[in-house]
Design an enzyme around this catalytic site. Structure first.
Site, short mmCIF file in Angstrom:
data_model
loop_
_atom_site.label_atom_id
_atom_site.label_comp_id
_atom_site.label_asym_id
_atom_site.label_seq_id
_atom_site.Cartn_x
_atom_site.Cartn_y
_atom_site.Cartn_z
N GLY A 46 0.83 -1.19 0.00
CA GLY A 46 0.00 0.00 0.00
C GLY A 46 0.86 1.24 0.00
CD GLN A 51 3.30 5.76 2.67
OE1 GLN A 51 2.34 5.20 2.14
NE2 GLN A 51 4.25 5.08 3.28
CB CYS A 89 5.14 2.30 7.40
SG CYS A 89 4.65 3.81 6.57
CG LEU A 90 6.70 1.15 1.31
CD1 LEU A 90 6.18 1.44 -0.09
CD2 LEU A 90 7.84 0.16 1.28
CG HIS A 131 -0.69 1.24 7.21
ND1 HIS A 131 0.20 0.79 8.15
CD2 HIS A 131 0.00 2.10 6.41
CE1 HIS A 131 1.38 1.37 7.93
NE2 HIS A 131 1.29 2.16 6.87
CD GLU A 132 -0.94 2.54 2.69
OE1 GLU A 132 -0.50 3.70 2.60
OE2 GLU A 132 -0.23 1.57 3.03
CG HIS A 135 0.23 6.97 5.47
ND1 HIS A 135 1.30 7.41 6.22
CD2 HIS A 135 0.47 5.65 5.23
CE1 HIS A 135 2.15 6.41 6.42
NE2 HIS A 135 1.66 5.32 5.83
#
Ligand code: ZN
Length: 171
Positions: A46, A51, A89-90, A131-132, A135
Site C-alpha cells: 500500500g 508518502q 511502512c515504506l 493503514h493507508e 496517512h
C-alpha cells in the site's frame, strides 16, 4: 510512468492532513499510475499520496490475493471486532509493530477515472486500507499502539533513519 521518491517519517507532508481532490482528471490517473509503479518497485502492499510528497487523498493498495486498486477521496466505516496484526511502512522501513485494526470495513471512494465505488473489505485488505487511510489524516501506524512501545519503536527508527540518510549521502 515514474518511480517516485518515498518521504521518510516525519518529513513533510507526512504529518499533515491530506486535501480531497476537487476534480478527478487525467492528472489523478497519472499520479495513480506512478504510485502503482512506486509501490511495486518498493515491494509494498500500500502507498498513500503523502508518502510520495503529494498531500492529497489518494491511496493505492495491492493485497496479494486481490487486484491492485486505487482509492480517491476514500471514506471508511469501521466494522467487526478489533484484531491485531503486524504492520510495517515504506516511510519507516525496517520498523514493525503489532497494531489493532477493525477486522471489517465499508469503503466509499472514487476510482482514479472518477467512478464511484462502494465495497466491503476484511482481514489483511481491510488492514492495509486502514493503514493507508491513516496517512491521509497525517497519522502513522505507531500512533495506534501503546505509548511505551511507540517510543521504543520511534527510537529504533531514529537510528535506522540516520543510517539510511548517510547511505543516501554516500551515494
Ligand atoms: Zn505506511
Amino acid at each position: 510512468m515514474a518511480i517516485l521518491d518515498i518521504v521518510l517519517y516525519p518529513d513533510d507532508p507526512l504529518t499533515n492532513v491530506a486535501e480531497p481532490f476537487e476534480r478527478i482528471d487525467s492528472e489523478v490517473m497519472d499520479l495513480a499510475q506512478d504510485m502503482f509503479e512506486t509501490m511495486k518497485a518498493y515491494e509494498g502492499v500500500g502507498l498513500a499520496g503523502p508518502q510520495v510528497g503529494v498531500s492529497k487523498q489518494i491511496i493505492v493498495v495491492h493485497e496479494p490475493e486481490s487486484k491492485p486498486m486505487c482509492l480517491v477521496n476514500p471514506v471508511l466505516i469501521l466494522q467487526g471486532e478489533r484484531i491485531e496484526g503486524e504492520e510495517g511502512c515504506l516511510s519507516l522501513p525496517h520498523v514493525y509493530a503489532v497494531v489493532p485494526r477493525a477486522s471489517r470495513i465499508k469503503v466509499r471512494a472514487y476510482s482514479p477515472r472518477g467512478k464511484k465505488m462502494e465495497f466491503e473489505a476484511e482481514d489483511f485488505l481491510a488492514r492495509i486500507i486502514q493503514h493507508e487511510y491513516d496517512h491521509l489524516q497525517g497519522m502513522i501506524f505507531l500512533e495506534r499502539i501503546d505509548i511505551i512501545t511507540r517510543e521504543k519503536k520511534l527510537q529504533e527508527w531514529q537510528e535506522i533513519r540516520k543510517r539510511i540518510l548517510s547511505e543516501i549521502q554516500q551515494g
